[in-house]
Scaffold this motif. Sequence first.
Motif, short mmCIF file in Angstrom:
data_model
loop_
_atom_site.label_atom_id
_atom_site.label_comp_id
_atom_site.label_asym_id
_atom_site.label_seq_id
_atom_site.Cartn_x
_atom_site.Cartn_y
_atom_site.Cartn_z
N HIS A 62 0.82 -1.21 0.00
CA HIS A 62 0.00 0.00 0.00
C HIS A 62 0.85 1.26 0.00
O HIS A 62 0.35 2.35 -0.30
N TYR A 63 2.15 1.13 0.36
CA TYR A 63 3.03 2.31 0.30
C TYR A 63 3.25 2.78 -1.14
O TYR A 63 3.67 3.92 -1.36
N PHE A 64 2.96 1.92 -2.11
CA PHE A 64 3.14 2.32 -3.51
C PHE A 64 2.00 3.19 -4.03
O PHE A 64 2.06 3.67 -5.16
N THR A 65 0.96 3.39 -3.25
CA THR A 65 -0.16 4.25 -3.65
C THR A 65 0.03 5.64 -3.04
O THR A 65 0.39 5.78 -1.86
N GLU A 66 -0.21 6.67 -3.82
CA GLU A 66 0.01 8.04 -3.36
C GLU A 66 -0.95 8.45 -2.25
O GLU A 66 -0.65 9.34 -1.45
N ASP A 67 -2.14 7.83 -2.21
CA ASP A 67 -3.13 8.23 -1.21
C ASP A 67 -2.97 7.49 0.12
O ASP A 67 -3.84 7.57 0.99
N HIS A 68 -1.88 6.76 0.30
CA HIS A 68 -1.62 6.13 1.59
C HIS A 68 -1.46 7.23 2.64
O HIS A 68 -0.83 8.26 2.38
N PRO A 69 -2.05 7.08 3.84
CA PRO A 69 -1.98 8.15 4.85
C PRO A 69 -0.56 8.64 5.13
O PRO A 69 -0.35 9.85 5.31
N HIS A 70 0.41 7.74 5.18
CA HIS A 70 1.79 8.17 5.45
C HIS A 70 2.32 9.02 4.31
O HIS A 70 2.99 10.05 4.55
N ASN A 71 2.02 8.63 3.07
CA ASN A 71 2.49 9.40 1.92
C ASN A 71 1.85 10.78 1.88
O ASN A 71 2.52 11.79 1.59
N GLU A 72 0.56 10.85 2.16
CA GLU A 72 -0.13 12.15 2.15
C GLU A 72 0.42 13.07 3.24
O GLU A 72 0.61 14.28 3.02
N LYS A 73 0.68 12.50 4.41
CA LYS A 73 1.21 13.30 5.52
C LYS A 73 2.60 13.84 5.19
O LYS A 73 2.90 15.03 5.43
N GLN A 74 3.46 13.00 4.63
CA GLN A 74 4.82 13.43 4.29
C GLN A 74 4.83 14.42 3.14
O GLN A 74 5.68 15.32 3.09
N LYS A 75 3.88 14.29 2.23
CA LYS A 75 3.79 15.22 1.09
C LYS A 75 3.45 16.62 1.56
O LYS A 75 3.93 17.62 1.01
N GLU A 76 2.62 16.69 2.61
CA GLU A 76 2.28 18.00 3.18
C GLU A 76 3.49 18.65 3.84
O GLU A 76 3.63 19.87 3.83
N LEU A 77 4.36 17.83 4.42
CA LEU A 77 5.53 18.36 5.10
C LEU A 77 6.68 18.68 4.15
O LEU A 77 7.48 19.57 4.42
N ASP A 78 6.76 17.95 3.04
CA ASP A 78 7.88 18.12 2.10
C ASP A 78 7.37 17.92 0.67
O ASP A 78 6.97 16.82 0.30
N GLU A 79 7.39 18.97 -0.11
CA GLU A 79 6.89 18.89 -1.49
C GLU A 79 7.75 17.98 -2.36
O GLU A 79 7.28 17.46 -3.38
N ASP A 80 9.01 17.79 -2.00
CA ASP A 80 9.91 16.94 -2.78
C ASP A 80 9.87 15.47 -2.34
O ASP A 80 10.69 14.66 -2.77
N TYR A 81 8.94 15.14 -1.51
CA TYR A 81 8.82 13.77 -0.99
C TYR A 81 8.55 12.80 -2.13
O TYR A 81 7.67 13.01 -2.96
N GLU A 82 9.33 11.71 -2.20
CA GLU A 82 9.18 10.68 -3.23
C GLU A 82 8.61 9.41 -2.58
O GLU A 82 9.31 8.68 -1.87
#
Length: 635
Positions: free
Chosen positions: A215-235
Amino acid sequence: MPGFSYRHALARSKSQLERQKSQADETAILGDSDSETHAGPSQSCGRGIIQDFRTTIGTHWCNEMTTFNTKTIAVSFFMFIAVIAPSITFGAVYAKRTNNYIGAVELLLATGWCGTYYSLVAGMPMMINGGTGPVLTFQAVLYELAKQLDIPFLTFNAWVGIWIAVYMLLAAFFDLNRIIKYATRFTDEVFAFLIVSIFILDAIGNPTSQVGLFHYFTEDHPHNEKQKELDEDYEHMTVALLSLILGIGTAFVALFLRKIRYSSFCCNDYVRSVVTDFAITISVVLCTVLKHTVFESVQIEELNVPDNFAPTFNCCTEDCTSYFPEECPDQDAAFGRRPWVVDLFDVNGKTWTIFMAAGPAALGFILAFLDNGITWHIVNHPSNKISHGEAYNYDTCVSAVMLAINSVLGLPWLVASTVPCIMHVTAMSETDRHGVTHSIQESRLTGFLTHVLVLGTIFALGVIKLIPLPVLYGVFLFMGLVALPAQQFWQRFLLFFQEPSKIALNPYTENLPIGRIHKYTVIQLVMFALLYAVKNYKAISIGFPLFILLCIPVRLYVLPKIFDHDELTLLDGTPEEIEKWLQDDDDIFASTDKDASDKDSSIKEFVKRNGLKLPSFNEGDNDDDDVDAEEVRSA
């Protein structure tokens, strides 16, 4: 089909006919002539509780408390990791499903104190209690029901738990555990396969939730969404790939180290045994150190535990009905944490709900009763070589006390957790390279030390947060993969994909046609699919306990109409029953061969007395040795 002989089957059919006829009346009542033997005489009115205490804790307690050695230490660390992993991950799911009224801290506290208490006073110390998927689902349904009734969840949950504890005490007093002994391998395997599948799916990627490595491979995973808000360059792909490597690596490094026991590596057998016992501990430490050294900059998801020991629910106001900060974003600080002890009479003026809770408690009782009973039944299977006795009724009382206290404290309910129990028994067993158990060290110290470590972690939550969540997913995967091969259900499922001439020989493959084996496996798959669907469909998930119970009458009344007694013995019997069947079958076959030999001797005597000669089918024989066909027919 290798080993299966129709000549053999025909030879024994006549002898079986009379035996099966004599069993028909009893089968019509019980579905299995052995079921009454399994159930044994009734021990109601508390006699079963007293008998359980005398034969287990009253007899073996001192021996079980003095088994301190290297294996005890190694297994304690292994079980600590095996227990802490589901406690934290299930705790996160509890928080999501109950709006943080129950979370990781509550599950850790419940696991720690219940495990310590159980290891000291229970009659079957090889059992490990913990949070399970079915119980989590049931308590999540109670949360939704409490919202509909407009009463506080923890109060309603507490009354349901108290009613369940009362039902459990009554069940122990009247020896209702006899019902569990009607469960056979059929029911045990369906339930165990469900629990094992939950562990594996939660590790890899649960299709019904966002839990698991893939599930980490999906962009809408809660961890991915949270990190994206903190860092725009998050991969998120970088994080997903490393998470997968850590999770799969944890599982397979542990599996590799576990196999060293029977390899030629290391300097002697003692070292190989120690490496095997500490396999999962070494793997977790190795992958955790790898993350914090080589990949320190990658934002791998951490464990969702608070920084200090306190209830998970942060109150917005004094009445503690809303959660800070999600439900009061304009508020600068929380009012405080919810109290540890639940107010049992905070029912919003609806006193009748105290008695109404007895209704859903009946379903919760069935779930806890079967969850405990079936797991106890699996662990006490004769193949595990446990010799210190069973204590179904007494341990039901012990579990009732734990459940009642947890309900009043707002903690999750704990029951016997199938996979950790299997892991505990496997780790304490001495087996050969084929996995056959020869002996087991029955100890209370492993359970005691394991849960003392768990209690210690709630005061050192910062240390636990160092373990990346993908590493714990790897522990889940390891536990599932280790428990899976031992199940006959899984072994028979694999037969669908194997070449018949290459199938391993065992009692059922040697004596039954492959089609009959497949039919039995398909029925188990249907029951498994039904349980899995009911568990994950919220509208009917509260009825999940009834569908577990359904497995027992299906085995007792439906399967005997599809399979004969011999087929059910080979597919569903205990090792003793199968051994007895094979011995009886050998006697029948030997008797048939003797009859055939006697018949051949009579023919030879008749030919000799009448001056005839038997025909020879060997090349080069003289024509004088042949007998006239007409002469033989007339004779």
